[in-house]
Design a protein around this motif. Structure first.
Motif, PDB file in Angstrom:
ATOM      1  N   GLY A 149       0.651  -1.167   0.016  1.00 38.14           N
ATOM      2  CA  GLY A 149      -0.137   0.123  -0.083  1.00 38.14           C
ATOM      3  C   GLY A 149       0.697   1.304  -0.083  1.00 38.14           C
ATOM      4  N   HIS A 150       2.235   1.177  -0.489  1.00 37.80           N
ATOM      5  CA  HIS A 150       3.064   2.578  -0.167  1.00 37.80           C
ATOM      6  C   HIS A 150       3.614   2.637  -1.618  1.00 37.80           C
ATOM      7  CE1 HIS A 150       2.961   1.639   4.057  1.00 37.80           C
ATOM      8  NE2 HIS A 150       3.605   2.928   4.362  1.00 37.80           N
ATOM      9  N   LEU A 151       3.880   3.825  -2.089  1.00 31.59           N
ATOM     10  CA  LEU A 151       4.402   4.028  -3.184  1.00 31.59           C
ATOM     11  C   LEU A 151       5.973   4.324  -3.006  1.00 31.59           C
ATOM     12  CD1 LEU A 151       3.444   4.390  -6.361  1.00 31.59           C
ATOM     13  CD2 LEU A 151       3.376   6.826  -5.856  1.00 31.59           C
ATOM     14  N   CYS A 152       6.580   3.648  -3.971  1.00 31.91           N
ATOM     15  CA  CYS A 152       8.051   3.600  -3.654  1.00 31.91           C
ATOM     16  C   CYS A 152       8.713   4.326  -5.005  1.00 31.91           C
ATOM     17  CB  CYS A 152       8.944   2.324  -3.407  1.00 31.91           C
ATOM     18  SG  CYS A 152       7.879   1.409  -2.208  1.00 31.91           S
ATOM     19  N   LEU A 153       9.364   5.518  -4.641  1.00 33.04           N
ATOM     20  CA  LEU A 153       9.925   6.228  -5.944  1.00 33.04           C
ATOM     21  C   LEU A 153      11.381   6.366  -5.665  1.00 33.04           C
ATOM     22  CD1 LEU A 153       7.369   8.935  -5.394  1.00 33.04           C
ATOM     23  CD2 LEU A 153       7.164   7.175  -7.173  1.00 33.04           C
ATOM     24  N   PHE A 154      12.283   6.224  -6.951  1.00 36.85           N
ATOM     25  CA  PHE A 154      13.763   6.305  -6.772  1.00 36.85           C
ATOM     26  C   PHE A 154      13.768   7.083  -8.189  1.00 36.85           C
ATOM     27  CE2 PHE A 154      17.616   4.057  -8.541  1.00 36.85           C
ATOM     28  CZ  PHE A 154      18.358   5.228  -7.878  1.00 36.85           C
ATOM     29  N   ASN A 155      14.662   8.186  -8.149  1.00 40.39           N
ATOM     30  CA  ASN A 155      15.076   9.254  -9.255  1.00 40.39           C
ATOM     31  C   ASN A 155      16.632   9.034  -9.392  1.00 40.39           C
ATOM     32  OD1 ASN A 155      16.185  11.189 -10.840  1.00 40.39           O
ATOM     33  ND2 ASN A 155      14.163  12.296 -10.371  1.00 40.39           N
TER      34      ASN A 155
END
Length: 534
Positions: free
Chosen positions: A114-120
């Motif tokens: 249920g978590h959004l995981c973002l990596f730039n």
């Protein structure tokens, strides 16, 4: 007087129920189908019905949770019985929109618990936050500003894996000495707590996992490098692939390497696989996924099943399942929701009463033929990989394992397939495409397919039961593939544009549709996510 009968049926009904509860659910149903007295015992026992419902839905009970302690057996039984029908009543038109911060529009995006995981990767930054959290949900929200991800000096982050259920972040970092060639770079896996301050994860054996035996490119040749970092429970795996070319981008082979750690017990590992295969095109031709705690599946031109029970040595090959077509551009998609594995933190965080059985789930493989004329979605029951009949077999023909344990669908390569437990969510065109049609100009509908045996048995007029075999033609050789894994299908009445189904995520009670912020077909930039409650 005649002697009183003795035996099982003379026991009190409570004792009969207690003894029956130790049987597999199939045996409980068999006993109750041949004996009226045991049938009455079964009808009177919510616990026996709960056991058979779990087995029929191919779920496992999660013991020792607060929910388990405070929720009666009869209530759990009702909740579980309602579960198979939830998808057949979902309102695809009712949704909410979640915005993604601008600096992460072109980031690598994933969903976990249920978590959004973002990596730039360009900015060396990351973020995690819960998507429309429920009051009972454990929530983690954190930002990693640029250049703050990796704790190793002079290192760049190339891949990130986040697991909120275990409060874990794993970061693949690379150190390149500018005086040396690219093959002299050093790679590490940096471990930390999602809500921590950069110290050692409390469950980890150490701060850094060390790699060994990385593949290298021969002198005079060039390569395009790809990575994948994945975890399940106490296992973390890292794949590095080198697509080798001579400078003209005419590719000859893909050299690949996979290493697996038990990160809770050791920072080093001898559990390593490596090989090479022909790779005539750009596009990854190898992927991997965990199948529970003790098995790893390597997916390429065939499916190789390995045992990873003993992490101190190289994985042991259990079986090789041959694919029916030559494929490239492979994506291996396992469900994003819960999976049964031993982890105290995972159980505390998710607070669930049941969890998916890794022996009875759905695996989706998205592939392209090597001539790039067709794309397929293979939907495969994982039970085939736990069948001891096939263990020890070097090559198992598709005809022996595939048709009855799979379904194969034509697939638009740019559209993703969502997988959750025994359910698959796939976008299909609303009409048959012609030679002049570009995929970006087509309209789509979402098809929810439930491969649970109970869904097929109990559809009660909801959805369409598909038991008859289906056949598709492989343009590669003009041969046909016939498959027959039963499922129930529900088709949405809502029409979607191509840009709305480029990515599909699904968990046990939600659908997530990332939205592109560009009208270009090849864009991966996402600025918001549509969330549809089930």
């Amino acid at each position: 007087m005649k002697p009183r009968p003795t035996g099982f049926l003379t026991l009190a009904e409570e004792l009969q129920s207690y003894i029956l509860s130790f049987l597999p659910y199939q045996d409980i149903l068999h006993c109750t189908s041949v004996c009226k007295a045991l049938r009455q015992t079964y009808i009177s026992s919510s616990e026996l019905q709960y056991i058979t419902e779990l087995g029929g839905q191919q779920m496992l009970s999660v013991p020792d949770t607060d929910l388990d302690n405070h929720t009666s057996i009869s209530k759990r039984l009702q909740l579980l019985r309602d579960k198979p029908h939830a998808w057949f009543k979902f309102d695809i038109h009712s949704s909410k929109i979640v915005s993604i911060p601008e600096q992460f529009h072109d980031a690598k995006t994933s969903l976990a618990d249920g978590h959004l995981c973002l990596f730039n990767e360009d900015e060396q930054s990351a973020k995690i936050f819960p998507i429309l959290p429920r009051p009972s949900q454990q929530k983690i929200e954190r930002d990693w500003p640029p250049e703050s991800l990796c704790s190793i000096p002079n290192a760049e982050s190339i891949e990130v894996f986040m697991d909120p259920a275990q409060n874990l972040i794993a970061i693949a970092c690379v150190i390149v000495d500018e005086t040396l060639g690219v093959d002299d770079e050093r790679l590490f896996i940096d471990l930390g707590a999602l809500d921590g301050d950069g110290g050692v994860h409390p469950e980890a054996a150490g701060k850094t996992l060390f790699l060994s035996g990385l593949p290298k490119c021969e002198a005079g040749l060039y390569s395009i490098e790809t990575w994948k970092l994945e975890g399940l429970g106490s296992h973390i795996a890292f794949r590095r692939s080198l697509l080798v070319h001579d400078g003209s981008y005419s590719f000859g082979e893909e050299i690949w390497f996979v290493q697996i750690w038990d990160w809770q017990h050791s920072t080093t590992s001898n559990c390593v696989l490596s090989d090479s295969l022909m790779s005539p095109n750009v596009g990854e031709s190898l992927d991997f996924c965990f199948l529970g705690n003790d098995r790893l599946l390597i997916v390429s031109k065939d499916l190789k099943l390995y045992s990873i029970e003993d992490i101190t040595q190289a994985p042991r090959l259990l079986a090789c399942f041959l694919m029916p077509v030559s494929v490239t551009g492979i994506q291996c998609l396992l469900p994003m929701d819960d999976i049964a594995h031993s982890s105290r933190l995972q159980m505390q965080a998710q607070r669930k009463m049941w969890t998916s059985d890794p022996k009875n789930r759905i695996l989706s493989l998205i592939t392209r033929t090597r001539d790039a004329t067709s794309s397929f979605a293979f939907v495969i029951s994982t039970r085939i990989f736990f069948n001891p009949v096939f263990h020890g077999m070097a090559e198992i023909p598709w005809e022996r394992w595939g048709p009855s344990n799979a379904r194969v669908f034509m697939h638009n390569w740019r559209c993703r397939v969502g997988v959750s437990g025994n359910r698959v969510l796939q976008a299909f065109p609303t009409r048959e495409a012609t030679a002049e049609d570009h995929p970006s100009e087509m309209d789509y509908k979402l098809h929810m397919m439930d491969f649970s045996p109970l869904a097929v048995e109990r559809r009660q007029g909801l959805g369409k039961v598909v038991t008859e075999p289906s056949t598709i033609e492989t343009t590669e050789s003009a041969e046909t593939l016939t498959t027959s894994l039963p499922y129930v299908e529900v088709v949405s009445d809502r029409i979607f544009g191509a840009d709305q189904v480029m990515d599909i995520w699904v968990d046990k009670d939600r659908i997530y549709l990332p939205k592109l912020n560009s009208e270009e077909w090849d864009s991966d930039d996402i600025d918001e996510i549509e969330v549809i409650e089930i």
